[in-house]
Design an enzyme around this catalytic site. Structure first.
Site, short mmCIF file in Angstrom:
data_model
loop_
_atom_site.label_atom_id
_atom_site.label_comp_id
_atom_site.label_asym_id
_atom_site.label_seq_id
_atom_site.Cartn_x
_atom_site.Cartn_y
_atom_site.Cartn_z
N ASN A 140 0.85 9.83 1.66
CA ASN A 140 0.44 9.52 3.03
C ASN A 140 1.23 10.43 3.98
OD1 ASN A 140 0.57 8.36 5.64
ND2 ASN A 140 -0.20 6.43 4.81
N ASP A 155 0.94 10.70 7.30
CA ASP A 155 0.95 10.27 8.71
C ASP A 155 2.25 10.62 9.42
OD1 ASP A 155 -1.47 9.12 8.16
OD2 ASP A 155 -0.76 7.05 8.22
N HIS A 156 3.37 10.44 8.72
CA HIS A 156 4.64 10.60 9.42
C HIS A 156 4.99 12.06 9.71
CE1 HIS A 156 5.23 6.47 9.66
NE2 HIS A 156 5.43 6.26 8.37
N ARG A 169 6.92 15.38 19.99
CA ARG A 169 7.20 16.52 20.88
C ARG A 169 5.93 17.03 21.59
NH1 ARG A 169 11.10 20.58 21.60
NH2 ARG A 169 12.44 18.79 21.27
N HIS A 200 -4.19 8.18 8.07
CA HIS A 200 -4.71 7.04 8.83
C HIS A 200 -5.00 7.50 10.25
CE1 HIS A 200 -3.82 2.57 10.15
NE2 HIS A 200 -5.00 3.00 10.58
N ARG A 242 -5.59 6.26 13.41
CA ARG A 242 -5.51 4.98 14.15
C ARG A 242 -6.32 5.06 15.42
NH1 ARG A 242 -0.92 1.46 12.80
NH2 ARG A 242 -1.48 0.48 14.77
N ARG A 247 -1.82 7.47 17.37
CA ARG A 247 -0.38 7.67 17.57
C ARG A 247 0.20 8.77 16.69
NH1 ARG A 247 2.21 2.16 15.23
NH2 ARG A 247 0.97 1.36 16.92
N HIS A 248 -0.44 9.05 15.56
CA HIS A 248 0.07 10.16 14.74
C HIS A 248 -1.05 11.13 14.35
CE1 HIS A 248 -0.97 7.12 11.77
NE2 HIS A 248 0.17 6.47 11.85
N GLU A 264 -7.66 6.34 5.71
CA GLU A 264 -7.29 4.97 6.06
C GLU A 264 -7.81 4.66 7.46
OE1 GLU A 264 -3.29 2.95 6.48
OE2 GLU A 264 -3.00 4.26 4.77
N THR A 270 3.93 0.08 11.82
CA THR A 270 3.03 0.66 10.82
C THR A 270 2.12 -0.49 10.37
OG1 THR A 270 2.93 1.76 8.66
CG2 THR A 270 4.76 0.26 9.00
N THR A 271 1.21 -0.23 9.41
CA THR A 271 0.30 -1.29 8.99
C THR A 271 1.11 -2.42 8.36
OG1 THR A 271 -1.19 0.50 8.45
CG2 THR A 271 -1.86 -1.69 7.76
N GLU A 297 -6.34 -2.15 -2.50
CA GLU A 297 -4.98 -1.62 -2.47
C GLU A 297 -4.07 -2.81 -2.20
OE1 GLU A 297 -4.08 2.00 -0.33
OE2 GLU A 297 -2.03 1.35 0.01
N HIS A 353 2.80 0.70 0.22
CA HIS A 353 3.56 0.27 1.39
C HIS A 353 5.01 -0.06 1.01
CE1 HIS A 353 3.26 -0.71 5.71
NE2 HIS A 353 4.43 -1.25 5.45
N GLY A 354 5.90 0.71 1.56
CA GLY A 354 7.32 0.46 1.36
C GLY A 354 7.86 0.89 0.01
N GLY A 412 4.18 7.07 1.59
CA GLY A 412 4.36 7.96 2.73
C GLY A 412 5.79 8.08 3.18
N HIS A 413 6.30 7.00 3.76
CA HIS A 413 7.57 7.08 4.48
C HIS A 413 8.71 7.61 3.62
CE1 HIS A 413 11.22 5.59 6.49
NE2 HIS A 413 10.54 5.91 7.58
N1 PXP Z 1 -0.99 2.16 2.09
C1 PXP Z 1 -1.41 1.71 3.29
C2 PXP Z 1 -2.72 1.00 3.36
C3 PXP Z 1 -0.64 1.92 4.46
O1 PXP Z 1 -1.09 1.48 5.64
C4 PXP Z 1 0.57 2.62 4.34
C5 PXP Z 1 1.42 2.85 5.54
O2 PXP Z 1 0.77 3.42 6.57
C6 PXP Z 1 0.95 3.09 3.08
C7 PXP Z 1 0.17 2.82 1.98
C8 PXP Z 1 2.21 3.88 2.89
O3 PXP Z 1 3.31 3.10 3.20
P1 PXP Z 1 4.75 3.78 3.29
O4 PXP Z 1 4.70 4.75 4.42
O5 PXP Z 1 5.65 2.62 3.55
O6 PXP Z 1 4.98 4.45 1.99
#
Ligand code: PXP
Length: 246
Positions: free
Chosen positions: A7, A9-10, A18, A47, A49, A53-54, A74, A104-105, A155, A196-197, A218-219
């Protein structure tokens, strides 16, 4: 083989900090996606959104044109974004809930409650050749509802598992929920992703969850990339996933 969707997004989050509203800037999420692909990931998740935002509209168009793996788009089940997805034609859309205030989601979709609207979007996406995934909490009702809606994937939301990881008893409760939800989803013919996480610490323990097809991360990869670079961060995560046996 367990697949990794990165992911990105970040990467766009840093750019927007910036260059918001300027239609350009660094770092470029598309360049990041190509680096992740070169390092061996199996797909890219982004994603778009509603509040932009990103990730921006131009990013998803460029991702669709540039990446060689699969784009997992997403999105909220909102008319504007549905129209963009139908035009974009990613390999798969992952429908998620969206709240403006969230960082985040944060939660899963309440599929049981929004069954009719989700089934309609699922049908429109499938008619356009796009597969559909539903991001849900690992709950029996949500898995049953996802099967009724006719989704191809669920998911499973691993946020609670990640949150409770350091407390063994709570962690095991969350693992049990994931195991049960994955088992039921598989029985219904749904393919099972999770995300997620997830990070290098909590990922190895997740291997006990059966039937996993793909993890979306992602993160932790983007964060780790600050220290070691994206290719190494992706390769480290792939190495941790290698031992997964369904
Ligand atoms: N899956 C979904 C559906 C998400 O919304 C996210 C976070 O945006 C992720 C996976 C990835 O999560 P993380 O950034 O915590 O790894």
């Amino acid at each position: 083989m367990l697949k990794l969707g990165v992911n990105i997004d970040h990467v766009a989050t840093v750019r927007e900090a910036r260059y918001r509203g300027r239609g350009r800037g660094e770092p470029d999420p598309v360049a990041a996606a190509l680096l992740c692909e070169a390092a061996g990931c199996h797909g890219i998740t982004a994603h778009l959104r509603e509040d932009r935002r990103h990730i921006q509209d131009r990013d998803v168009v460029r991702l669709r044109e540039s990446i060689r793996t699969r784009l997992n788009f997403e999105m909220a089940n909102a008319p504007e974004i549905v129209a963009i997805a139908l035009k974009l034609k990613p390999a798969v859309v992952c429908l998620v809930p969206e709240r403006r205030q969230e960082v985040t989601t944060e939660g899963g979709l309440d599929v049981a409650r929004h069954r009719k609207a989700l089934a309609a979007t699922r049908q429109r996406m499938n008619d356009a050749g796009i597969e559909v995934s539903l991001f849900i909490a690992p709950e029996i009702d949500q898995v049953e509802a996802a099967a009724e809606v006719g989704a191809q994937f669920v998911e499973l939301h691993t946020g609670q598992y990640a949150e409770h990881f350091s407390r063994k008893r709570e962690r095991n409760v969350e693992l049990r929920r994931l195991v049960d939800a994955a088992t039921l989803a598989h029985r219904h013919g749904l393919r099972v992703n999770a995300g997620h996480g997830l990070n290098c610490e909590n990922l190895p323990v997740l291997h006990i969850v059966p039937h996993l097809v793909e993890l979306n991360i992602g993160h932790s990869i983007v964060s780790r990339a600050m220290a070691v670079g994206l290719p190494k961060a992706v390769k480290e995560m792939l190495a941790l996933m290698k031992g997964y046996r369904d």
